[in-house]
Design a protein around this motif. Structure first.
Motif, PDB file in Angstrom:
ATOM      1  N   SER A  61       0.821  -1.228   0.000  1.00 28.80           N
ATOM      2  CA  SER A  61       0.000   0.000   0.000  1.00 28.80           C
ATOM      3  C   SER A  61       0.845   1.265   0.000  1.00 28.80           C
ATOM      4  CB  SER A  61      -0.941   0.004   1.202  1.00 28.80           C
ATOM      5  OG  SER A  61      -0.202   0.033   2.412  1.00 28.80           O
ATOM      6  N   HIS A  62       1.935   1.280   0.798  1.00 28.58           N
ATOM      7  CA  HIS A  62       2.774   2.475   0.872  1.00 28.58           C
ATOM      8  C   HIS A  62       4.084   2.154   1.574  1.00 28.58           C
ATOM      9  CE1 HIS A  62       0.849   2.546   4.799  1.00 28.58           C
ATOM     10  NE2 HIS A  62       1.508   3.622   5.183  1.00 28.58           N
ATOM     11  N   LEU A  63       4.971   3.149   1.600  1.00 34.64           N
ATOM     12  CA  LEU A  63       6.339   2.871   2.057  1.00 34.64           C
ATOM     13  C   LEU A  63       6.609   3.330   3.487  1.00 34.64           C
ATOM     14  CD1 LEU A  63       8.325   3.377  -1.260  1.00 34.64           C
ATOM     15  CD2 LEU A  63       7.449   1.284  -0.211  1.00 34.64           C
ATOM     16  N   HIS A  64       5.635   3.252   4.370  1.00 36.05           N
ATOM     17  CA  HIS A  64       5.937   3.305   5.796  1.00 36.05           C
ATOM     18  C   HIS A  64       6.356   1.894   6.202  1.00 36.05           C
ATOM     19  CE1 HIS A  64       3.471   7.212   6.563  1.00 36.05           C
ATOM     20  NE2 HIS A  64       4.772   7.468   6.419  1.00 36.05           N
ATOM     21  N   GLY A  65       7.409   1.845   7.046  1.00 38.96           N
ATOM     22  CA  GLY A  65       8.049   0.559   7.345  1.00 38.96           C
ATOM     23  C   GLY A  65       7.102  -0.531   7.820  1.00 38.96           C
ATOM     24  N   ASN A 141      -5.895   8.708   1.619  1.00 42.63           N
ATOM     25  CA  ASN A 141      -5.570  10.047   2.110  1.00 42.63           C
ATOM     26  C   ASN A 141      -4.600   9.922   3.291  1.00 42.63           C
ATOM     27  OD1 ASN A 141      -5.599  12.728   2.805  1.00 42.63           O
ATOM     28  ND2 ASN A 141      -7.695  12.738   3.606  1.00 42.63           N
ATOM     29  N   HIS A 142      -3.307   9.765   2.958  1.00 43.85           N
ATOM     30  CA  HIS A 142      -2.298   9.513   3.997  1.00 43.85           C
ATOM     31  C   HIS A 142      -1.147  10.499   3.828  1.00 43.85           C
ATOM     32  CE1 HIS A 142      -0.627   7.222   7.188  1.00 43.85           C
ATOM     33  NE2 HIS A 142       0.244   6.514   6.490  1.00 43.85           N
ATOM     34  N   ARG A 143      -0.186  10.445   4.748  1.00 47.18           N
ATOM     35  CA  ARG A 143       0.921  11.407   4.745  1.00 47.18           C
ATOM     36  C   ARG A 143       1.829  11.264   3.529  1.00 47.18           C
ATOM     37  NH1 ARG A 143       5.110  11.512   8.064  1.00 47.18           N
ATOM     38  NH2 ARG A 143       4.662   9.509   9.028  1.00 47.18           N
ATOM     39  N   SER A 211      -5.783   0.854   4.132  1.00 44.91           N
ATOM     40  CA  SER A 211      -4.819   1.188   5.173  1.00 44.91           C
ATOM     41  C   SER A 211      -3.634   1.860   4.490  1.00 44.91           C
ATOM     42  CB  SER A 211      -4.366  -0.083   5.864  1.00 44.91           C
ATOM     43  OG  SER A 211      -3.428   0.183   6.865  1.00 44.91           O
ATOM     44  N   ASP A 212      -3.058   2.897   5.048  1.00 47.75           N
ATOM     45  CA  ASP A 212      -3.494   3.764   6.146  1.00 47.75           C
ATOM     46  C   ASP A 212      -4.181   4.975   5.522  1.00 47.75           C
ATOM     47  OD1 ASP A 212      -1.790   1.969   7.425  1.00 47.75           O
ATOM     48  OD2 ASP A 212      -0.339   3.476   8.025  1.00 47.75           O
ATOM     49  N   THR A 213      -5.147   5.544   6.215  1.00 49.21           N
ATOM     50  CA  THR A 213      -5.864   6.658   5.602  1.00 49.21           C
ATOM     51  C   THR A 213      -6.693   7.467   6.610  1.00 49.21           C
ATOM     52  OG1 THR A 213      -7.330   7.231   3.746  1.00 49.21           O
ATOM     53  CG2 THR A 213      -7.925   5.279   5.008  1.00 49.21           C
TER      54      THR A 213
HETATM   55 ZN    ZN Z   1       1.431   4.788   7.029  1.00 52.47          ZN
END
Ligand code: ZN
Ligand code: ZN
Length: 290
Positions: A61-65, A141-143, A211-213
Motif C-alpha cells: 500500500s505504501h512505504l511506511h516501514g 488520504n495519507h501522509r 490502510s493507512d488513511t
Molecule cells: Zn502509514
C-alpha cells in the motif's frame, strides 16, 4: 470457491509480542495474494501453514516501514528455498529501487524473476486481472502516497441444473453454451432454453483493503456494497486530533465509512499500541453503526 481473508498483522507502527504489523493473505479460488508485508510476515505465514511459494502477487500500500519491511526477508527466503516462479509486486514506484538496491549492496541475486508494477495515486486503476478476479488500486488520504486495493470476483456464469444434464443428455459444449446464457438449437428442431436449464450465478464477492488513511472523500464508490471492508482504525475518538494530524482514522470514522458505503462486514485494524484494550475499538464502531 474460496474467498478468504487472513489477518497476519494488525499493529500500527511497531510489532509487539502480541501482534505483528500489517499484512493480510487472501485465498481467492485457491490463488494466494499477499497485501502489505510488515516485519515478520514470513513467520506468520509459516505459523498459519500457508505455503508462501504459492504467492505470486504481492500488493504494497505504501512505504511506511510497518507495511513493507518484511518484503526483503520474504523475497530472500523465497530465493533460498528454491523459488523459480515469477513474483509480481505492485506498489509505489520507489519500492522498485529499494528492492534493487537491497539486492545490489548485498551482492546477492534472486534465482527467480520478479516483475514490478508501479501504482499511482492520481486515480483508481485496474492493476490486476485474471479469469476470476479484478484488482483495483484506490488512492488513499495519507501522509505519503498510499493506495488501498479492491478485490472483486468477475461476474460468474449461470449454474447448470444437474437434473437437466441427464434429462437432455447434454454435451459439454451444450452445457457451456447454456451456462453462458445462450439457448441451444438441436438438429431436428429441439430448443433448450438457458433460463430453463440454469440457475442464476452466485453473486460476485468484493473485499476492500483500506490502510493507512484519513476518512476518504474521493473514490468511495469503489467500496460500495463490499462483502468485507478492512479499514484502519489507528485511534479511538479520544485522539481524533492526532488521527487528523497523522492522516489516520478512528474506529468511529471507519464504521461510518462502512455504513456510508453499505458494506456488509467491517474489519478494523492497524491499532495504535497506546491502547491495551482492543475491545474499545469494537465498542466505538458499534456505537457509530447504531
Ligand atoms: Zn502509514
Ligand atoms: Zn501503518
Amino acid at each position: 470457491m474460496k474467498f478468504e481473508v487472513n489477518i497476519l498483522g494488525c499493529s500500527a507502527a511497531t510489532p509487539t509480542l502480541k501482534s505483528n504489523t500489517t499484512s493480510q493473505l487472501l485465498n481467492i479460488h485457491d490463488k494466494l495474494f499477499l497485501i502489505d508485508c510488515g516485519e515478520g510476515t514470513q513467520i506468520q505465514l509459516r505459523k498459519f501453514k500457508f505455503k508462501f511459494q504459492r504467492i505470486s502477487n504481492v500488493f504494497i500500500s505504501h512505504l511506511h516501514g510497518d507495511h513493507y519491511l518484511g518484503l526483503f526477508g520474504l523475497m530472500s527466503s523465497m530465493h533460498l528455498l528454491g523459488r523459480t516462479k515469477t513474483l509480481h509486486i505492485y506498489g509505489p514506484p520507489e519500492l522498485h529501487a529499494l528492492i534493487d538496491l537491497n539486492i545490489k549492496v548485498s551482492q546477492s541475486y534472486l534465482r527467480y524473476k520478479y516483475e514490478f508494477h508501479p501504482t499511482q495515486t492520481e486515480n483508481p486503476e485496474l492493476i490486476y486481472e485474471d479469469n476470476t478476479i479484478l484488482v483495483h488500486s484506490l488512492p488513499l488520504n495519507h501522509r505519503i502516497p498510499t493506495t488501498g486495493f479492491i478485490f472483486v470476483e468477475k461476474v460468474k456464469k449461470n449454474r447448470i441444473v444437474k437434473a437437466k444434464i441427464h434429462q437432455h443428455e447434454l454435451s459439454i459444449e451444450e452445457i457451456l453454451k447454456l451456462k453462458n446464457g445462450d439457448d441451444v438449437f438441436r438438429e431436428g428442431g429441439e430448443t433448450l432454453y438457458s433460463k430453463n436449464c440454469t440457475l442464476p450465478p452466485f453473486p460476485s464477492r468484493k473485499f476492500a483493503f483500506m490502510s493507512d488513511t484519513a476518512p476518504l472523500t474521493k473514490g468511495i464508490e469503489l467500496l460500495e456494497n463490499a462483502d468485507l471492508l478492512y479499514h484502519e482504525s489507528t485511534f479511538l475518538n479520544d485522539k481524533i486530533d492526532r488521527a487528523k494530524d497523522t492522516f489516520h482514522s478512528t474506529a468511529e470514522q471507519a464504521a461510518l465509512a462502512a455504513k456510508n458505503s453499505n458494506v456488509k462486514k467491517l474489519c478494523l485494524g492497524h491499532f495504535s499500541n497506546r491502547y491495551t484494550e482492543r475491545s474499545l475499538f469494537l465498542d466505538e464502531a458499534f456505537k457509530a453503526l447504531q
